[in-house]
Design an enzyme around this catalytic site. Structure first.
Site, mmCIF file in Angstrom:
data_model
loop_
_atom_site.group_PDB
_atom_site.id
_atom_site.type_symbol
_atom_site.label_atom_id
_atom_site.label_comp_id
_atom_site.label_asym_id
_atom_site.label_seq_id
_atom_site.Cartn_x
_atom_site.Cartn_y
_atom_site.Cartn_z
ATOM 1 N N HIS A 194 32.439 10.033 78.761
ATOM 2 C CA HIS A 194 32.945 11.112 77.910
ATOM 3 C C HIS A 194 34.316 10.743 77.316
ATOM 4 C CE1 HIS A 194 33.698 15.398 76.804
ATOM 5 N NE2 HIS A 194 34.959 15.038 77.008
ATOM 6 N N GLU A 195 35.238 10.321 78.163
ATOM 7 C CA GLU A 195 36.599 10.016 77.682
ATOM 8 C C GLU A 195 36.593 8.816 76.739
ATOM 9 O OE1 GLU A 195 38.934 12.142 78.044
ATOM 10 O OE2 GLU A 195 37.861 13.360 79.500
ATOM 11 N N HIS A 231 36.034 9.882 73.314
ATOM 12 C CA HIS A 231 37.261 10.323 72.633
ATOM 13 C C HIS A 231 38.062 9.113 72.162
ATOM 14 C CE1 HIS A 231 36.771 14.503 73.465
ATOM 15 N NE2 HIS A 231 36.983 14.422 74.761
ATOM 16 N N HIS A 271 34.829 17.032 70.761
ATOM 17 C CA HIS A 271 33.899 17.726 71.656
ATOM 18 C C HIS A 271 32.697 18.254 70.893
ATOM 19 C CE1 HIS A 271 36.961 18.395 75.073
ATOM 20 N NE2 HIS A 271 36.231 17.311 75.256
HETATM 21 ZN ZN ZN Z 1 36.664 15.673 76.218
#
Ligand code: ZN
Ligand code: CA
Length: 501
Positions: free
Chosen positions: A233-234, A237, A243
């Site tokens: 997930h990170e 980014h 998101h």
């Molecule tokens: Zn996030």
């Protein structure tokens, strides 16, 4: 008794928004129906909305009235932000800080905003990026952590034409580190739980860097927080992805790792990263046989349901790991993960679900097993799952297709193949032999997928067709696509079709 009291309350005060706080409502908590939530909870919620939804508290706010902890400044703006957050998480958009809304706010999550969008996409201009692991302090061995990060990068490089190289010394594009509390980047960590990690969008210096909260219990399995799940997930980014409100996406902000579900990018994640960087040369060979999973779409003309149930005032439609929630006060239906309401409790791909109002429980069926969740204690009853033979089915019955509960008369009809069984909830027995569905419910094709009773009609679902059945006249009064139960508009329909091309 509480439920009855609640429904009376709703009936008696038609002008007010209903208490929509099931099932995470803790029964011993007072229901802040007209008083608003207590000060501490409201403060927590305001901070949450400030951090994740861009809520700006007015500097010149009216003094809070001390009386009954009521906040006289329960502004429209704040209410709008609560609704925005509720929509993002598939909750009924009441705009009220229901206990359920607060529970979702308290769930462990990523530290980045859910609404921040930039004018233009921020992305790396090169295809090969270097990363470095710094300030390492985790109980997991360094070699394991390296392996986890390598695997996390590979998940992205399998779909986008990117290469990630680890450096042990020199400068790197992306620095990955573990920190406690305030670590001088303007976004302090908050100790155990809450925010798990955050990352910076692509750029120089701190740009692209990834920070993990060192106070969390990180793991490489399902104890504590799974490091791989959070890293993927990170890293998304760090590549520039925002998101996603798609609960099936890796870029969904709440931590929702489930050991039963393979960790992989969803169709939405793949589409978003490929939009920024293009398609990996390995993509076709890796995913031709098994394309990235799509989150079910309420406007898909081929949509079918696994199970449908009433739950307090809502109707829930189950599909795979997900469910849509239909609230009588709101046109829109939000999608959410089943595990967001019943964490670590029931498996995906359920066969049948019903709420036994008298027993104050929800009953879930899958295969020969069933689970009972008590609304009183908000947890699974001890000793579950158990075998469905408990209900009195003969041993040849290995699963049920659907369960149809009648609140008033306290009985449940179970559907198996071409027959159905009437189960008395008070005596806890099946009365008599099974009846042919064709005889008891003329016009309903078998076997069925799901059934639910609400607003005076029985609703049957089979494949992509919904049958509205009048139990008094004993006939089907209308049929239509199952989507007509969800707020699927024609225009959205077209959008989705064009998106698929
Ligand atoms: Zn996030
Ligand atoms: Ca934390």
């Amino acid at each position: 008794m509480k439920m009855l009291w609640l429904s009376l309350l709703t009936l008696m005060m038609p002008g007010q928004t209903p208490v929509a706080a099931f099932p995470l409502r803790s029964p011993d908590l007072p229901l802040h129906h007209d008083a608003g939530p207590p000060e501490a909870e409201q403060k927590f919620a305001e901070e949450y909305l400030q951090h994740f939804y861009g809520y700006k508290p007015k500097s010149q706010r009216q003094k809070r009235t001390a009386v009954r902890g009521v906040d006289a400044d329960w502004t429209t703006e704040l209410c709008d932000k609560v609704q925005e957050m509720q929509r993002f998480f598939g909750l009924p958009p009441t705009g009220e800080l229901t206990n359920e809304t607060l529970a979702v706010m308290r769930r462990p999550r990523c530290g980045l905003s859910d609404v921040e969008r930039f004018e233009e996409t921020i992305r790396w201009k090169k295809k090969t990026l270097s990363y470095r692991i710094a300030g390492y302090n985790s109980p997991i061995s360094a070699s394991k952590v390296h392996r986890v990060f390598r695997a996390a990068w590979r998940i992205w490089s399998n779909v986008a034409p990117m290469k990630f190289h680890k450096r042990s010394r020199k400068e790197a594009d992306i620095v990955i580190s573990f920190h406690n509390g305030d670590h001088q980047d303007g976004s302090p960590f908050d100790g155990k739980g809450g925010i798990l990690a955050h990352a910076f969008l692509p750029g120089f210096g701190i740009g692209g860097d990834v920070h993990f909260d060192a106070d969390e219990e990180w793991s490489v399995n399902s104890t504590g927080f799974n490091l791989l799940a959070v890293a993927v997930h990170e890293f998304g980014h760090a590549l520039g992805l925002p998101h996603s409100s798609d609960p099936g996406a890796i870029m969904y902000p709440a931590y929702n790792f489930a050991p039963t579900h393979e960790l992989q990018l969803s169709f939405r994640d793949v589409k978003d990263v490929q939009h920024m960087y293009g398609i990996s040369p390995y993509f076709a060979s890796l995913f031709s046989k098994r394309p990235p999973p799509r989150t079910p779409d309420k406007c898909d003309p081929d949509l079918s349901f696994d199970a449908v149930t009433e739950l307090q005032q809502e109707v829930l439609f189950f599909k795979d790991r997900f469910m849509w929630r239909k609230h009588p006060k709101f046109e829109e239906t939000g999608i959410t993960l089943i595990s967001s309401l019943w964490p670590d409790s029931v498996p995906p791909y359920l066969d049948a679900v019903y709420e036994n109002v008298g027993g104050n429980v929800i009953v879930f069926f899958k295969g020969h097993q069933y689970w009972i969740w008590t609304l009183r204690q908000l947890k699974l009853e001890e000793g579950f799952p158990r075998n469905i033979s408990d209900f009195g089915f003969p041993s040849r019955i290995k699963s049920v297709d659907a369960a149809l509960h009648f609140r008033k008369d306290r009985y449940t009809v179970f559907f198996t193949g071409h027959v159905c069984w009437r189960y008395n909830e008070l005596q806890k027995t099946i009365g008599g032999s099974p009846k042919l569905i064709a005889e008891l419910w003329p016009g309903i094709p078998t076997p069925i997928d799901a059934a639910v009773f609400y607003e005076g009609f029985v609703h049957f679902f089979k494949g992509n067709v919904h049958y509205k059945y009048d139990p008094n006249a004993k006939r089907v009064v209308s049929t239509g696509p199952v989507n007509d139960q969800l707020d699927c508009k024609r225009t959205e329909d077209n959008e989705i079709l064009s998106e698929r091309k």
